[in-house]
Structures are given as structure tokens and as C-alpha cells.
Design a protein around this motif. Structure first.
Motif, PDB file in Angstrom:
ATOM      1  N   ALA A 119      -4.179  -0.033  -4.943  1.00 30.28           N
ATOM      2  CA  ALA A 119      -4.634   0.467  -3.628  1.00 30.28           C
ATOM      3  C   ALA A 119      -6.180  -0.057  -3.162  1.00 30.28           C
ATOM      4  O   ALA A 119      -6.361  -0.266  -1.888  1.00 30.28           O
ATOM      5  CB  ALA A 119      -4.357   1.728  -3.695  1.00 30.28           C
ATOM      6  N   MET A 120      -7.112   0.026  -4.190  1.00 35.61           N
ATOM      7  CA  MET A 120      -8.499  -0.039  -3.651  1.00 35.61           C
ATOM      8  C   MET A 120      -8.553  -1.776  -3.803  1.00 35.61           C
ATOM      9  O   MET A 120      -9.582  -1.971  -2.865  1.00 35.61           O
ATOM     10  CB  MET A 120      -9.160   0.274  -4.904  1.00 35.61           C
ATOM     11  CG  MET A 120      -9.423   1.726  -5.016  1.00 35.61           C
ATOM     12  SD  MET A 120     -10.487   2.618  -6.061  1.00 35.61           S
ATOM     13  CE  MET A 120     -10.122   1.832  -7.720  1.00 35.61           C
ATOM     14  N   ALA A 121      -7.702  -2.456  -4.161  1.00 34.98           N
ATOM     15  CA  ALA A 121      -7.569  -4.080  -3.929  1.00 34.98           C
ATOM     16  C   ALA A 121      -7.348  -4.162  -2.481  1.00 34.98           C
ATOM     17  O   ALA A 121      -7.726  -5.437  -2.059  1.00 34.98           O
ATOM     18  CB  ALA A 121      -7.113  -4.689  -4.966  1.00 34.98           C
ATOM     19  N   LEU A 122      -6.811  -3.208  -1.642  1.00 35.38           N
ATOM     20  CA  LEU A 122      -6.261  -3.385  -0.239  1.00 35.38           C
ATOM     21  C   LEU A 122      -7.185  -2.834   0.439  1.00 35.38           C
ATOM     22  O   LEU A 122      -8.089  -3.357   1.462  1.00 35.38           O
ATOM     23  CB  LEU A 122      -4.788  -2.898  -0.114  1.00 35.38           C
ATOM     24  CG  LEU A 122      -3.861  -3.475  -0.816  1.00 35.38           C
ATOM     25  CD1 LEU A 122      -2.646  -2.696  -0.570  1.00 35.38           C
ATOM     26  CD2 LEU A 122      -3.614  -5.057  -0.455  1.00 35.38           C
ATOM     27  N   ASN A 123      -7.534  -1.671   0.227  1.00 36.82           N
ATOM     28  CA  ASN A 123      -8.842  -0.978   0.795  1.00 36.82           C
ATOM     29  C   ASN A 123      -9.695  -0.084   0.103  1.00 36.82           C
ATOM     30  O   ASN A 123      -9.117   1.141  -0.164  1.00 36.82           O
ATOM     31  CB  ASN A 123      -8.267  -0.324   2.138  1.00 36.82           C
ATOM     32  CG  ASN A 123      -8.930   0.559   2.967  1.00 36.82           C
ATOM     33  OD1 ASN A 123     -10.376   0.202   2.829  1.00 36.82           O
ATOM     34  ND2 ASN A 123      -8.453   1.117   4.107  1.00 36.82           N
ATOM     35  N   PRO A 124     -10.881  -0.294  -0.393  1.00 39.03           N
ATOM     36  CA  PRO A 124     -11.552   0.662  -1.206  1.00 39.03           C
ATOM     37  C   PRO A 124     -12.172   1.654  -0.575  1.00 39.03           C
ATOM     38  O   PRO A 124     -12.723   2.696  -1.319  1.00 39.03           O
ATOM     39  CB  PRO A 124     -12.484  -0.463  -1.645  1.00 39.03           C
ATOM     40  CG  PRO A 124     -12.833  -1.464  -0.748  1.00 39.03           C
ATOM     41  CD  PRO A 124     -11.372  -1.462  -0.199  1.00 39.03           C
ATOM     42  N   MET A 162       0.856  -1.271   0.021  1.00 40.64           N
ATOM     43  CA  MET A 162       0.049  -0.011   0.157  1.00 40.64           C
ATOM     44  C   MET A 162       1.058   1.305  -0.094  1.00 40.64           C
ATOM     45  O   MET A 162       0.450   2.270  -0.815  1.00 40.64           O
ATOM     46  CB  MET A 162      -1.030   0.015   1.312  1.00 40.64           C
ATOM     47  CG  MET A 162      -1.871   1.257   1.364  1.00 40.64           C
ATOM     48  SD  MET A 162      -2.953   1.266  -0.071  1.00 40.64           S
ATOM     49  CE  MET A 162      -4.443   0.555   0.856  1.00 40.64           C
ATOM     50  N   SER A 163       1.924   1.360   0.937  1.00 38.47           N
ATOM     51  CA  SER A 163       2.921   2.414   0.918  1.00 38.47           C
ATOM     52  C   SER A 163       3.485   2.942  -0.503  1.00 38.47           C
ATOM     53  O   SER A 163       3.661   4.131  -0.893  1.00 38.47           O
ATOM     54  CB  SER A 163       3.940   2.538   1.979  1.00 38.47           C
ATOM     55  OG  SER A 163       4.527   1.403   1.748  1.00 38.47           O
ATOM     56  N   THR A 164       3.701   1.812  -1.175  1.00 39.17           N
ATOM     57  CA  THR A 164       4.568   1.897  -2.402  1.00 39.17           C
ATOM     58  C   THR A 164       3.576   2.425  -3.424  1.00 39.17           C
ATOM     59  O   THR A 164       3.584   3.369  -4.307  1.00 39.17           O
ATOM     60  CB  THR A 164       5.044   0.395  -2.898  1.00 39.17           C
ATOM     61  OG1 THR A 164       5.823  -0.013  -2.191  1.00 39.17           O
ATOM     62  CG2 THR A 164       5.502   0.803  -4.462  1.00 39.17           C
ATOM     63  N   TYR A 165       2.210   1.893  -3.410  1.00 35.91           N
ATOM     64  CA  TYR A 165       1.151   2.464  -4.341  1.00 35.91           C
ATOM     65  C   TYR A 165       0.667   3.809  -3.914  1.00 35.91           C
ATOM     66  O   TYR A 165       0.624   4.601  -5.162  1.00 35.91           O
ATOM     67  CB  TYR A 165       0.002   1.388  -4.312  1.00 35.91           C
ATOM     68  CG  TYR A 165      -0.106   0.036  -4.422  1.00 35.91           C
ATOM     69  CD1 TYR A 165       0.998  -0.516  -5.414  1.00 35.91           C
ATOM     70  CD2 TYR A 165      -0.998  -0.910  -3.636  1.00 35.91           C
ATOM     71  CE1 TYR A 165       1.025  -1.852  -5.311  1.00 35.91           C
ATOM     72  CE2 TYR A 165      -0.899  -2.063  -3.685  1.00 35.91           C
ATOM     73  CZ  TYR A 165       0.231  -2.731  -4.783  1.00 35.91           C
ATOM     74  OH  TYR A 165       0.459  -4.033  -4.635  1.00 35.91           O
ATOM     75  N   LEU A 166       0.590   4.051  -2.913  1.00 34.36           N
ATOM     76  CA  LEU A 166       0.163   5.455  -2.590  1.00 34.36           C
ATOM     77  C   LEU A 166       1.406   6.486  -2.943  1.00 34.36           C
ATOM     78  O   LEU A 166       1.170   7.608  -3.271  1.00 34.36           O
ATOM     79  CB  LEU A 166      -0.059   5.748  -1.106  1.00 34.36           C
ATOM     80  CG  LEU A 166      -1.541   4.992  -0.566  1.00 34.36           C
ATOM     81  CD1 LEU A 166      -1.440   5.166   0.837  1.00 34.36           C
ATOM     82  CD2 LEU A 166      -2.469   5.414  -1.293  1.00 34.36           C
ATOM     83  N   ARG A 167       2.505   6.122  -2.793  1.00 39.19           N
ATOM     84  CA  ARG A 167       3.764   7.028  -3.097  1.00 39.19           C
ATOM     85  C   ARG A 167       3.774   7.321  -4.921  1.00 39.19           C
ATOM     86  O   ARG A 167       3.846   8.107  -5.239  1.00 39.19           O
ATOM     87  CB  ARG A 167       4.965   6.536  -2.699  1.00 39.19           C
ATOM     88  CG  ARG A 167       6.274   7.506  -3.167  1.00 39.19           C
ATOM     89  CD  ARG A 167       6.425   8.642  -2.498  1.00 39.19           C
ATOM     90  NE  ARG A 167       7.596   9.059  -2.833  1.00 39.19           N
ATOM     91  CZ  ARG A 167       7.864  10.360  -2.792  1.00 39.19           C
ATOM     92  NH1 ARG A 167       6.914  11.486  -2.635  1.00 39.19           N
ATOM     93  NH2 ARG A 167       8.921  10.866  -3.450  1.00 39.19           N
ATOM     94  N   LEU A 168       3.534   6.109  -5.385  1.00 36.78           N
ATOM     95  CA  LEU A 168       3.514   6.236  -6.860  1.00 36.78           C
ATOM     96  C   LEU A 168       2.324   7.129  -7.212  1.00 36.78           C
ATOM     97  O   LEU A 168       2.195   7.996  -8.201  1.00 36.78           O
ATOM     98  CB  LEU A 168       3.415   4.721  -7.384  1.00 36.78           C
ATOM     99  CG  LEU A 168       4.711   4.035  -7.505  1.00 36.78           C
ATOM    100  CD1 LEU A 168       4.477   2.505  -7.768  1.00 36.78           C
ATOM    101  CD2 LEU A 168       5.845   4.607  -8.448  1.00 36.78           C
ATOM    102  N   ILE A 169       1.112   6.993  -6.571  1.00 35.73           N
ATOM    103  CA  ILE A 169      -0.011   7.799  -7.062  1.00 35.73           C
ATOM    104  C   ILE A 169       0.372   9.222  -6.986  1.00 35.73           C
ATOM    105  O   ILE A 169       0.223  10.104  -7.847  1.00 35.73           O
ATOM    106  CB  ILE A 169      -1.198   7.519  -6.247  1.00 35.73           C
ATOM    107  CG1 ILE A 169      -1.940   5.905  -6.718  1.00 35.73           C
ATOM    108  CG2 ILE A 169      -2.421   8.639  -6.444  1.00 35.73           C
ATOM    109  CD1 ILE A 169      -2.772   5.393  -5.848  1.00 35.73           C
ATOM    110  N   GLU A 170       1.069   9.496  -5.755  1.00 32.74           N
ATOM    111  CA  GLU A 170       1.210  10.857  -5.663  1.00 32.74           C
ATOM    112  C   GLU A 170       2.467  11.454  -6.702  1.00 32.74           C
ATOM    113  O   GLU A 170       2.066  12.484  -7.069  1.00 32.74           O
ATOM    114  CB  GLU A 170       2.092  11.064  -4.061  1.00 32.74           C
ATOM    115  CG  GLU A 170       2.739  12.390  -3.767  1.00 32.74           C
ATOM    116  CD  GLU A 170       3.566  12.295  -2.583  1.00 32.74           C
ATOM    117  OE1 GLU A 170       4.299  13.278  -2.320  1.00 32.74           O
ATOM    118  OE2 GLU A 170       3.551  11.176  -1.681  1.00 32.74           O
TER     119      GLU A 170
END
Length: 845
Positions: free
Chosen positions: A759-764, A733-741
């Protein structure tokens, strides 16, 4: 040997001089204690004979009769108990213990008339003695009589059993009575507390230890085994402990060992109803001749042909093996014998829930609560029903989805689409024609998931469970799902639907779990389970691999979470090996054979090779995978003498001599982090990547490197590593959020969308990925996708609703002008100075 000893005793000789038993004055009342100890150790026949001789010699204490009758009961001689207790209560008409023993014996024989008469006599005897003159044992017997007459269980505990405990804190019977009552009401936590208190106050006994083992039966398996083991050390033929052990062995699919434990009980008590019920269950699970099941059941009913305990026990064991339809049928059979038998009602209630027959289950649970206000599981089911009454139900021809109202608009459509994809792929692959809709239920609170799934609190760490055509899952927005990929979990659970249905729920846990984990990785290579350093250590250093023929025991006997995860991994690797070596058709053959009643090891041999050969070949396969993982690295931890404590730079010196040693590299990284020497940390992180390129964990070189690159503001280099991780890890999740940013800043919309979906597949329910997904879909011209995404954002972000309404107005203007204008007006109502919204309203056609 007992007969010889009895000979010496009866003739006044003393072959046991020096022991506690005073043989010279054996038949005096002061020897009741040592004789009681013999009973506790399992010398039932000897105790019966000693007491018989004492009674014949005219010993007047009623305890001699109590001990003899208890010994006869433990040997299954209920008819002798019936006859002798009738005489005993004539001699001691006011003895509460003898009267309750008569009542219990009558119940075991199905003699309702004698049972009622005994309770009437108890009531009369209770009036003879004032409350202040009653012994602690009297209070226990009166409490048991009150329960038999239908008194409130909690009041009985307070007004009888706990009074007895205060009057005589060392009286074992007082703790046994309360603990067993708590078990009967499914209150395992209270039962455990009471049995522990009894052990502390009274000391070690087999009965207390066996009771504590039962209290742990559905929770801490290690403590369960520890306590039944201790009980059997104190009394090697203790029936309750042996049957507890047997049931656990059945759960581990160790049926021959279970048979051995059952046989010990039958050798002591030939007509033991529960023992024969377990033997019938073993026969049914072994898929042997149906006549053996019928014969074992008939033997269990020999003492009383209307005894509901036999069918209830048989059905309960089958249900624990996921044979819910068969289990439910036996519970109905038990209730046909005794319509008021509450244990069968409670178990049937659970079976119905697992079969998807919820309406009947709720009704049954309500009827239990009406008659039994203390039954914990019935109470919990009532709370669950109230909670689920507020759920939304979405029914389709192929699936029925139930979830909290807030959940459906957030991930419901995605869940349905994924389930339909899984059904299309997996039913075709394994050759299943699924004719009934599958029920899938999501629970916002872990406790609701636990009650629905297990009937009580617990089950932490489990994300989903499949019972056949019913799936229960923790909501991906709940705390229980934190960090886990709910889409992979849902795929995993639906795969269980396929394999359990194909085999009629007649498959071992390891194969079911193994296929599900394997199929995760087939759907998405980053799902499933791969080799990691812990698994490598367990395979190569700890020899923790379980033989294929015993693999289900790896789940039951797992020491901790790590070993449970290794059981999942090894199971998936066995399936992978079978697929690679023998092909899908052979695996399908194994499943067909299981459905036809073959045991797993036989099915494996018929469809592959001899079990011994299979196990050896698989071990080589698994070991080879472990050896390849980080093969350049030195995995050994240095011995203390290898690191000179007097040397200032001992770690550096050791690293220079052993540059591939992982332990030292990690120690150096931690030291350099504290010094904030980031270039040096970066160098060591790159070394870790070279040595173990497969390690994607937080302790691996990739994650350490991204952290350092971010501190050094080397954004482009950080992004490269982040993309590498995101492509290979389904829970980063932290990787996905950083890449989104980073990608939002660069307006790299395709990549924004990819990582938002991950990320939504972890927490929608996380807002930032949902907003990023909406913006990327809008930017990419994916109008329908953008509308759906902004509608989710509207639910999740009430603070920013004005902007979201405006976006929806723009997107809907061309296709649904009425709805679009409403969104626009809502936007202005929330933000009256919203200039872009005013401009759009002015331009409205």
C-alpha cells in the motif's frame, strides 16, 4: 500555366469567364479582392506578375504594391522586396503597411539600419493621421511597430490589436497579429482563442488555420493535424503549415515524410531559413555525414548570415528529440549571433533544466522576465523556482534528490534505496558506467511537475519523465499519482537513465519505453504491463498493432489514453520478444549501434533479422498471447436480433444457449446485483473466473466475487481471493487495505507487513498502512524498522501523537535514553492522564 493566364490577362482576353475575377477590368481597384484570394491560395508568382502589370499601367492604389511585395516575400525574393519597397515608400511615404513591410524585410536581411529608419518613418507617418481617422489595418501596423520598439506586449494587444478588431471585426490581420504575438510569448491557450475568433469573424484562411495548428502543437495533436491539414487544403504550399507538419513528422521519427514537406517549402522559397534549419535537424537526427548538416545550416543563413532563427530552430527540434546537450549548444550559437534573441533564451532555459543545470536556468529565466513581462514560460519558471526554493535537497555521490520538505521523511529513504538497487542491477545488466550523479525531483503539485517537465501546464496522466540523467516525478502523495505504483514508476524512469545515457539520447521512444516497461516486470513480476481484455480486442479485432518499424508513431498518433497505453504495451512486448528470441547481447548490440549513429531499423536488422521478417514473427508472437487470454470465453457481443425483446428473460435464455458469452454474463450480473441476488451473482462471478482467469480488473470475476463474499460474510473465502489478487496486482489499494484490516484482527504480522508495504508503494502518505507497518515491525522485533515507521506516523498523525511518542519511547529506551525520555515527556504533555506513560516514567532508570 500561370504564364499563359498572364498572357490572356495582359491582352484583355478572358479565359476565365464566369469566375469572380473580372478580367475585362482587371487593373481596376475593385479587383484587389480576387487577386488577394489568389495570394491566399498560393498563386504567388501569378499575383506578383498581375500586380507588376497593374503598377506599370499606372494603378495608384498602394495595395497593388503591398500584394506584390507580399508575394515576392513568400517566394523568398527578399532582395527584390528591399529594392521595390524603397521605391514604394517614396511614392507613399505615409503608408504604414508599406513602412512596416520595409521594416520586416530589413529584419529578415539583417539590415538594422534600414529597420530603424523604417520605424522612424512609421512614427512620423502616425502623426499625420488623427487616431479617429485611422483604419483597422493602421492600428495593426502601429501595434506591430510598437512591439518592434519594445512596447509592453499586453498593452499593445489592448491598445492596438483589439482596437483594430473592434473597428473592423472581419479584419484577418488583427487576429493574426494578436495570435502570433501570443504564440511568441508561449501563451498557446490565448493564441488558440484568438485564431478561433478570427476564423469565426473573418472566415476560413490558411494563415488562421496554420496559426491554430501551432497553438495546438504542444497539446492536442489531433487538433494540430486537423488544422494544418485544413490550411494546406486552402493553400497547398503554405510554408508555416508545411513546416508545422514537418516538425510533427520529425517528432514521429518519419524523417522521409518530413523531408518531403520541407522540400515543398524550399521549392517555393529557396532560401527559407526555417526550412533549411529543419533539413539540418533531419540530417543530424539521421546521423548522416556531418557535412550535410553544415551545408543545410549554411543554406539557411544565405539570406542573412547572422540570423539566429536557424540555430534556434535546429536546436529546438533536436531538444524535442531528447538531444538536449546538442540543442543547448545550438541555442548558445543563436545567442552568439544575437544576444537578445528571446526564443533562444527561453529554449536554452528549458534545455538547462533538463540537463540539470538549474542555477543557470533560473538566472536566465529571470533575465527573460526582466525584458519580457508577458512571456508565459519564463513567468512559470519563476513561479517554479520560488516553489522549489522551499524543497529539501539530499545530495549523495550517486544521486541528488529534491522534493517538498514534508516528503523526505515519508518516502525519501525508500526512494534512495530503490534508486541504488536499480543502478546496481541495470547498469551492470546493460554495461553502463554511470559517472555523474542522477538528479531526481519529486513535485507535490501536478502543475509544478508540468512546468518543470514541459515548460507549461499539461502532461496530465504522466507520472514521471526522464531526460537523461535528470528525472522528474509527481510526488506519490499528490493527486496525480493516485492509484499508481510510484516505486514501479521510479524503477521505470531510472531504466530510461541507463538506456538514454548508453545511446547518447539517440534512441526511438518505443524502444526506450519498451525496455523500461520490460525491466519493471523483471524487477517485480506484478509490475510492468500484462495482457488485458482491451489489448486483446485491439490485437485480434481492431488490428491496432503498429509495425515495429513505425512503432514510435503509435505514441504520437494515439487517439486516446487507451491507445497510448497500448503503445507502451506493444513496445514492451517487442522488447520481450527480442530478449526471448535473440538474447540480451543482441539488445545491447542494438543500443551500441544507436549510440554510434545507426537508425533503429538498421540496428534491428544488423542485430536480429530482416525487418519484414521481424515484424511478421513478432505479430505471430503477440497474436498468440492475445489468443491465449480468455481462450475459453465467447467475446462477441450479441446482435440486437439475437435478443428477443418480447421475451421476459431474454438474457437468461441467451445465456443458456451461449453459456460462455462474456457480454451476457456481465449484463446478468448487473441485473442480479440490482435485485441483490448475491448467490446468483457469486455463481456468475465464478463462471467469469473460469472463462478469463487472467482478468484481475475491477470488472473481472475475482473482484466481483470478493464483493459478494464480503456481503455474505464469508470472510475466510473472501480472504483467499484477496490474497490471490494482492499477489498479482501492483495497484490494488482497496485489496491491500482490506487484507491489512483482516490480518490486524488476526495479528498475522508478517502478512500485515507485506500488504502495508504494498500500500505504501501506492501512497506512502496514507496513515493506516504506515501505522500497520509500524505495529507489525514492532511485533516482529524489527526494532529499527519500527522506529522509522513510527517516526513517519508521528508526522502523518498529529492527533494520535501521544500514543506514537509513547511507542517511540519504548523502542528507543535501550539505545537512546535521552531521545526516548523526550518522546515520553512529549506523550505526557499531550495526554496528561496517559497511564501507561506515567507507569513507564516511574520505572525510568
Amino acid at each position: 500555366m500561370n504564364r499563359v493566364l498572364l498572357f490572356f490577362i495582359l491582352w484583355g482576353l478572358s479565359p476565365l469567364k464566369g469566375q469572380d475575377l473580372d478580367l475585362d477590368r482587371l487593373f481596376e481597384d475593385r479587383n484587389l479582392g480576387p487577386v488577394s484570394e489568389l495570394l491566399e491560395k498560393g498563386d504567388y508568382d501569378l499575383v506578383a506578375r498581375i500586380c507588376e502589370a497593374a503598377i506599370q499601367r499606372g494603378m495608384k492604389a498602394p495595395e497593388w504594391r503591398l500584394l506584390r511585395l507580399r508575394a515576392l516575400h513568400l517566394m523568398g525574393q527578399e532582395m527584390e522586396v528591399r529594392d521595390e519597397v524603397q521605391l514604394a515608400v517614396k511614392i507613399f511615404p505615409d503608408h504604414l503597411g508599406l513602412l512596416m513591410l520595409q521594416h520586416n524585410n530589413a529584419c529578415r536581411l539583417g539590415r538594422d539600419d534600414l529597420a530603424k529608419a523604417a520605424l522612424k518613418a512609421v512614427n512620423a507617418a502616425a502623426k499625420v493621421k488623427l487616431a479617429k481617422d485611422r483604419s483597422a489595418a493602421d492600428w495593426v501596423w502601429l501595434g506591430e511597430a510598437a512591439l518592434a520598439l519594445g512596447a509592453d506586449a499586453k498593452k499593445v494587444i489592448q491598445q492596438y490589436f483589439q482596437v483594430a478588431q473592434k473597428k473592423d471585426p472581419q479584419l484577418e490581420a488583427a487576429y493574426l497579429a494578436e495570435g502570433r504575438l501570443a504564440l511568441a510569448k508561449n501563451d498557446a491557450a490565448r493564441a488558440a482563442d484568438v485564431f478561433r475568433a478570427g476564423l469565426k469573424a473573418h472566415g476560413e484562411t490558411a494563415d488562421l488555420r496554420a496559426g491554430l495548428a501551432l497553438a495546438y502543437a504542444n497539446g492536442d495533436r489531433a487538433k494540430q493535424q486537423e488544422n494544418w491539414t485544413r490550411a494546406l487544403e486552402l493553400n497547398p504550399i503554405h510554408a508555416e503549415a508545411l513546416l508545422n507538419q514537418a516538425e510533427a513528422l520529425i517528432g514521429a521519427e518519419k524523417l522521409l515524410e518530413a523531408e518531403a514537406a520541407i522540400q515543398k517549402v524550399i521549392e517555393t522559397c529557396e532560401k527559407h531559413p526555417e526550412a533549411w534549419a529543419l533539413r539540418a535537424a533531419v540530417a543530424q537526427l539521421s546521423s548522416v555525414d556531418a557535412e550535410k548538416v553544415k551545408s543545410a545550416r549554411a543554406n539557411g543563413l544565405k539570406m542573412w548570415e547572422q540570423n539566429p532563427v536557424v540555430d534556434h530552430t535546429l536546436g529546438r527540434v533536436l531538444s524535442r528529440a531528447y538531444r538536449f546537450a546538442e540543442g543547448a549548444a545550438y541555442q548558445r550559437q543563436a545567442l552568439a549571433l544575437d544576444k537578445n534573441y528571446l526564443p533562444a533564451k527561453v529554449q536554452l532555459c528549458h534545455d538547462l533544466l533538463r540537463l540539470g543545470e538549474e542555477a543557470e536556468a533560473w538566472k536566465l529565466a529571470a533575465s527573460i522576465r526582466e525584458k519580457d513581462g508577458y512571456n508565459v514560460q519564463a513567468h512559470n519558471i519563476g513561479l517554479l523556482e520560488q516553489e522549489m526554493n522551499g524543497y529539501t535537497t539530499q545530495s549523495f555521490d550517486d544521486f541528488i534528490l529534491k522534493m517538498p520538505n514534508r516528503d523526505w521523511p515519508i518516502y525519501g529513504e525508500r526512494a534512495l534505496a530503490l534508486l541504488r538497487e536499480a543502478k546496481t542491477m541495470l547498469t551492470a545488466k546493460y554495461g553502463l558506467n554511470l559517472t555523474r550523479p542522477v538528479m531526481v525531483e519529486f513535485f507535490g503539485a501536478q502543475q509544478d511537475f508540468a512546468i518543470r517537465t514541459f515548460g507549461s501546464l499539461g502532461g496530465q496522466g504522466l507520472l514521471g519523465v526522464c531526460f537523461g540523467t535528470v528525472i522528474t516525478m509527481n510526488s506519490p502523495g499528490g493527486l496525480a499519482h493516485s492509484g499508481s505504483n510510484w516505486e514501479a514508476t521510479l524503477w521505470h524512469e531510472f531504466c530510461h537513465v541507463v538506456t538514454l545515457t548508453l545511446t547518447k539520447n539517440q534512441m526511438p521512444r518505443w524502444l526506450s519505453e519498451g525496455i523500461s516497461v520490460y525491466e519493471e516486470s523483471q524487477r517485480n513480476p506484478v509490475w510492468g504491463m500484462g495482457m488485458k481484455s482491451d489489448f486483446r480486442r485491439m490485437i485480434l479485432e481492431e488490428n491496432a498493432t503498429t509495425p515495429v518499424g513505425q512503432l514510435s508513431s503509435a505514441f504520437l498518433n494515439a487517439k486516446d489514453h487507451e491507445h497510448t497505453m497500448f503503445a507502451y504495451y506493444q513496445s514492451s512486448q517487442v522488447v520481450s520478444y527480442l530478449m526471448e528470441t535473440f538474447g540480451l547481447a543482441r539488445v545491447q548490440g542494438i543500443l551500441r549501434d544507436l549510440a554510434a549513429g545507426r537508425r533503429i531499423n538498421e540496428a534491428l536488422q544488423v542485430n536480429t533479422v530482416a525487418l519484414g521478417t521481424l515484424e511478421k514473427d513478432f505479430n505471430r508472437y503477440l497474436k498468440a498471447k492475445a489468443e491465449v487470454y480468455g481462450q475459453k470465453a465467447d467475446w462477441d457481443e450479441p446482435k440486437p436480433e439475437d435478443l428477443n425483446p418480447l421475451e421476459p428473460d431474454a438474457l437468461t435464455a441467451y445465456h443458456q444457449k451461449h453459456p460462455h458469452n462474456l457480454w451476457v454474463i456481465h449484463q446478468l450480473i448487473e441485473s442480479l446485483r440490482q435485485q441483490e441476488d448475491w448467490p446468483a451473482v457469486l455463481s456468475l462471478a465464478e463462471k467469469l473466473i473460469q472463462l478469463v482467469p487472467e482478468d484481475l480488473s475491477e470488472k473481472g470475476g475475482y473482484h466481483i466475487k470478493t464483493t459478494v463474499l464480503r456481503r455474505l460474510k464469508r470472510i475466510e473465502d473472501e480472504t483467499v481471493i484477496l490474497r490471490y489478487l494482492a499477489d498479482r496486482d501492483s495497484s490494488a489499494m482497496s485489496t491491500y487495505l482490506r487484507l491489512i484490516e483482516l490480518d490486524l484482527a488476526a495479528k498475522d504480522w508478517p502478512r500485515v507487513q507485506i500488504n502495508a508495504q504494498r500500500a505504501m508503494a501506492l501512497n506512502p502518505f496514507l496513515l493506516s498502512p504506515q501505522k500497520a507497518h509500524a505495529e507489525s515491525a514492532e511485533a516482529l522485533g524489527q526494532r529499527e524498522e519500527a522506529i522509522a515507521a513510527y517516526q513517519r506516523v508521528l508526522i502523518l498523525d498529529p492527533v494520535g501523537a501521544a500514543t506514537t511518542h509513547f511507542r517511540l519511547a519504548q523502542l528507543l529506551m535501550s539505545s537512546d535514553a535521552v531521545t526516548a525520555k523526550q518522546h515520553l515527556l512529549d506523550s505526557l504533555a499531550m495526554a496528561p492522564r496517559f497511564r501507561e506513560a506515567h507507569r513507564l516514567l516511574q520505572q525510568w532508570p
